[in-house]
Write a protein that holds these residues in place. Structure first.
Motif, PDB file in Angstrom:
ATOM      1  N   UNK A  55      17.293  40.070  73.104  1.00 47.36           N
ATOM      2  CA  UNK A  55      16.832  41.358  72.587  1.00 47.36           C
ATOM      3  C   UNK A  55      17.583  41.816  71.344  1.00 47.36           C
ATOM      4  N   UNK A  56      18.853  41.460  71.246  1.00 52.33           N
ATOM      5  CA  UNK A  56      19.710  42.058  70.238  1.00 52.33           C
ATOM      6  C   UNK A  56      19.234  41.867  68.791  1.00 52.33           C
ATOM      7  N   UNK A  57      18.792  40.683  68.385  1.00 50.54           N
ATOM      8  CA  UNK A  57      18.334  40.564  67.000  1.00 50.54           C
ATOM      9  C   UNK A  57      17.160  41.479  66.670  1.00 50.54           C
ATOM     10  N   UNK A  58      16.238  41.616  67.634  1.00 52.65           N
ATOM     11  CA  UNK A  58      15.053  42.451  67.394  1.00 52.65           C
ATOM     12  C   UNK A  58      15.451  43.902  67.180  1.00 52.65           C
ATOM     13  N   UNK A  59      16.232  44.457  68.094  1.00 55.55           N
ATOM     14  CA  UNK A  59      16.465  45.902  68.055  1.00 55.55           C
ATOM     15  C   UNK A  59      17.638  46.287  67.161  1.00 55.55           C
ATOM     16  N   UNK A  60      18.561  45.382  66.917  1.00 55.98           N
ATOM     17  CA  UNK A  60      19.576  45.661  65.897  1.00 55.98           C
ATOM     18  C   UNK A  60      18.911  45.808  64.536  1.00 55.98           C
ATOM     19  N   UNK A  61      18.011  44.897  64.222  1.00 59.81           N
ATOM     20  CA  UNK A  61      17.348  44.947  62.921  1.00 59.81           C
ATOM     21  C   UNK A  61      16.376  46.110  62.814  1.00 59.81           C
ATOM     22  N   UNK A  66      15.805  46.669  59.042  1.00 58.42           N
ATOM     23  CA  UNK A  66      15.867  45.336  58.428  1.00 58.42           C
ATOM     24  C   UNK A  66      15.067  44.294  59.208  1.00 58.42           C
ATOM     25  N   UNK A  67      14.185  44.736  60.085  1.00 58.65           N
ATOM     26  CA  UNK A  67      13.431  43.770  60.882  1.00 58.65           C
ATOM     27  C   UNK A  67      12.532  42.910  60.000  1.00 58.65           C
ATOM     28  N   UNK A  68      11.758  43.537  59.148  1.00 56.74           N
ATOM     29  CA  UNK A  68      10.870  42.780  58.264  1.00 56.74           C
ATOM     30  C   UNK A  68      11.678  41.902  57.314  1.00 56.74           C
ATOM     31  N   UNK A  69      12.800  42.405  56.871  1.00 54.09           N
ATOM     32  CA  UNK A  69      13.646  41.653  55.944  1.00 54.09           C
ATOM     33  C   UNK A  69      14.267  40.424  56.598  1.00 54.09           C
ATOM     34  N   UNK A 127      11.895  55.068  66.216  1.00 58.71           N
ATOM     35  CA  UNK A 127      11.730  56.108  65.191  1.00 58.71           C
ATOM     36  C   UNK A 127      11.442  55.477  63.837  1.00 58.71           C
ATOM     37  N   UNK A 128      12.113  54.383  63.525  1.00 60.32           N
ATOM     38  CA  UNK A 128      11.827  53.673  62.276  1.00 60.32           C
ATOM     39  C   UNK A 128      10.454  53.022  62.305  1.00 60.32           C
ATOM     40  N   UNK A 129      10.118  52.433  63.445  1.00 57.83           N
ATOM     41  CA  UNK A 129       8.883  51.659  63.544  1.00 57.83           C
ATOM     42  C   UNK A 129       7.609  52.458  63.394  1.00 57.83           C
ATOM     43  N   UNK A 130       7.676  53.768  63.654  1.00 59.63           N
ATOM     44  CA  UNK A 130       6.483  54.606  63.504  1.00 59.63           C
ATOM     45  C   UNK A 130       6.616  55.581  62.334  1.00 59.63           C
ATOM     46  N   UNK A 131       7.617  55.372  61.509  1.00 58.36           N
ATOM     47  CA  UNK A 131       7.826  56.205  60.325  1.00 58.36           C
ATOM     48  C   UNK A 131       7.147  55.547  59.119  1.00 58.36           C
ATOM     49  N   UNK A 132       6.100  56.133  58.581  1.00 58.62           N
ATOM     50  CA  UNK A 132       5.387  55.504  57.462  1.00 58.62           C
ATOM     51  C   UNK A 132       6.253  55.242  56.235  1.00 58.62           C
ATOM     52  N   UNK A 134       9.304  54.018  56.396  1.00 57.76           N
ATOM     53  CA  UNK A 134      10.285  52.984  56.728  1.00 57.76           C
ATOM     54  C   UNK A 134       9.807  51.604  56.280  1.00 57.76           C
ATOM     55  N   UNK A 135      10.727  50.751  55.813  1.00 56.52           N
ATOM     56  CA  UNK A 135      10.344  49.370  55.515  1.00 56.52           C
ATOM     57  C   UNK A 135       9.959  48.585  56.763  1.00 56.52           C
ATOM     58  N   UNK A 136      10.308  49.106  57.926  1.00 54.37           N
ATOM     59  CA  UNK A 136       9.944  48.478  59.192  1.00 54.37           C
ATOM     60  C   UNK A 136       8.797  49.202  59.902  1.00 54.37           C
ATOM     61  N   UNK A 137       8.012  49.960  59.146  1.00 57.83           N
ATOM     62  CA  UNK A 137       6.842  50.627  59.731  1.00 57.83           C
ATOM     63  C   UNK A 137       5.924  49.575  60.342  1.00 57.83           C
ATOM     64  N   UNK A 138       5.691  49.685  61.629  1.00 55.33           N
ATOM     65  CA  UNK A 138       4.939  48.671  62.372  1.00 55.33           C
ATOM     66  C   UNK A 138       3.436  48.853  62.197  1.00 55.33           C
ATOM     67  N   UNK A 139       2.729  47.759  62.210  1.00 51.37           N
ATOM     68  CA  UNK A 139       1.283  47.773  61.973  1.00 51.37           C
ATOM     69  C   UNK A 139       0.524  48.037  63.269  1.00 51.37           C
ATOM     70  N   UNK A 140       0.005  49.241  63.423  1.00 51.47           N
ATOM     71  CA  UNK A 140      -0.881  49.584  64.528  1.00 51.47           C
ATOM     72  C   UNK A 140      -2.336  49.694  64.075  1.00 51.47           C
ATOM     73  N   UNK A 141      -2.586  49.737  62.778  1.00 56.90           N
ATOM     74  CA  UNK A 141      -3.894  50.164  62.278  1.00 56.90           C
ATOM     75  C   UNK A 141      -4.756  49.060  61.675  1.00 56.90           C
TER      76      UNK A 141
END
Length: 419
Positions: A55-61, A66-69, A127-132, A134-141
């Motif tokens: 889990x650590x690499x996913x949620x640390x980034x 920096x997840x996408x990076x 909070x980052x993942x649903x923040x438009x 954020x560079x890590x804004x996750x794709x829901x749409x």
């Protein structure tokens, strides 16, 4: 609680011995029957270290934007190009498996510190993942795949509401809800995908939001039609012999119906029947684990590895194992699988999961598979949500059914069921 001591080269062993929350490491898991003394506390330490490592690499980034990076995107040779979704896949699938563990109370043990670390990273990361912005804004749409992985994220919230949902700030909650509702612009395929929509909508119902009752009823009707007997559902109009009854169908159907029954939307008898059918499926799952701790390599999505045993893991978490199947034998069987399958080349040098089944085998990955997809492996870790003094962990080691049978010991006979 004593942390697991990893085996490997001197340099890797030193790094692993110094593992602290926040660090990312590669796996040195070995399929070594003598690696741990035969008791539940050592098994638990092994599971906890392994899940934290995964889990650590996913949620640390994600927490650091920096997840996408930093997340490598390895894809199947036949990949259909849905790269924009692989990050949501990693987050949703990883969260669904670790959620019950993070729901345990905080404590000052080494395991407790790992849990607290991941929980904090999850809350900051979502909070980052649903923040438009954020560079890590996750794709829901975009595309259809978010229907799947939003459901795994919703499953995490349902499995650990006090740890993972309630602490989110109001802005983040509103953004999650908005993203979940945005999924309604696309319709699920006529197979197990029906349950992804149903579970996400059931989550919205559970938190008091407007929900799509018609979509949920459609899914329930389909799976009433698709039950083929003896604990097995067809994955759509035609039966497929694979692990989707466990990857998706039984856990999501049971948990959707539990919510609907608790809200008075469906009779409790509907939930009870679904649970009985899942328990019957679990009988088959436990018996499919060989004496050596392996299982048949059948069907699509085999690169989800030990995630194939989500139904068995959930039944253990719920204290709903079948008659004659003890918590200890399930613990021992699942531990043996983990030692066999999460070893050589399962993780790359940065600690990310690789494509493959027992090692790095990208050619067996399906056209929809990429790095994020692999985090379905978290789903067999659900019993970590049981306290350390639960019978699952404290019971004496016990052989599982196939090991008893092939060693000439008494074992419970099996018959089909009519419900």
């Amino acid at each position: 609680m004593e942390r697991r001591k990893f085996i490997g080269t001197a340099s890797i062993a030193g790094a692993m011995a110094a593992l602290l929350p926040g660090e990312t490491v590669a796996s040195t898991t070995q399929s070594n029957g003598n690696l741990y003394a035969a008791n539940g506390s050592k098994d638990r330490a092994y599971w906890a270290d392994l899940l934290y490592q995964m889990m650590n690499p996913v949620f640390t980034n994600l927490a650091n934007n920096t997840l996408v990076k930093n997340m490598p995107v390895e894809a199947s040779p036949t990949y259909d190009g849905r790269k924009n979704v692989t990050y949501l896949e990693a987050v949703g699938r990883a969260a669904a498996g670790m959620a019950p563990w993070l729901a345990l109370p905080d404590d000052d043990t080494k395991e407790g510190k790992m849990r607290k670390d991941l929980k904090q990273k999850f809350l900051k990361g979502i909070a980052n993942g649903v923040n438009p912005s954020s560079p890590d804004y996750l794709n829901f749409t975009k595309e259809y795949q978010p229907i799947v992985d939003a459901a795994y994220l919703a499953h995490a919230f349902l499995r650990a509401p006090e740890a993972l949902w309630e602490p989110l700030d109001d802005v983040t909650k509103k953004r999650v809800i908005k993203e979940f509702k945005a999924l309604r612009t696309r319709k699920p395929w006529n197979n197990n995908w029906q349950l992804f929509t149903a579970l996400t909508e059931a989550f919205l119902l559970n938190i008091g939001e407007e929900w799509d009752k018609e979509a949920v009823n459609k899914a329930l009707g389909k799976f009433k039609e698709w039950y083929v007997g003896d604990g097995w559902y067809s994955d759509g109009p035609r039966f497929s012999f694979d692990y989707y009854n466990s990857f998706v169908i039984h856990p999501m159907l049971v948990d959707t119906l539990e919510i609907l029954a608790s809200k008075g939307v469906v009779p409790k008898e509907n939930y009870d029947l679904a649970l009985k059918r899942m328990i019957r499926q679990v009988v088959h799952q436990e018996r499919m684990i060989s004496p050596e701790g392996t299982f048949p390599v059948i069907g699509r999505s085999i690169t989800y590895r030990n995630g194939a045993f989500q139904a068995l893991a959930q039944a253990a978490l719920m204290h709903q194992l079948p008659e004659g199947v003890s918590p200890s034998q399930v613990r021992c069987a699942l531990t043996a699988i983990k030692k066999n399958i999460l070893g050589r080349d399962t993780f790359n040098k940065e600690g990310w999961l690789t494509l493959g089944f027992c090692g790095h085998q990208p050619d067996v990955a399906d056209y929809y598979s990429s790095t994020g997809s692999m985090y379905m492996a978290s789903l067999s870790f659900l019993p970590l949500g049981l306290p350390a003094d639960d019978d699952f962990w404290m019971g004496k080691p016990e052989d599982w059914t196939a090991k008893k049978a092939w060693n000439g010991k008494n074992f419970k006979k099996d018959y089909h069921v009519d419900y």
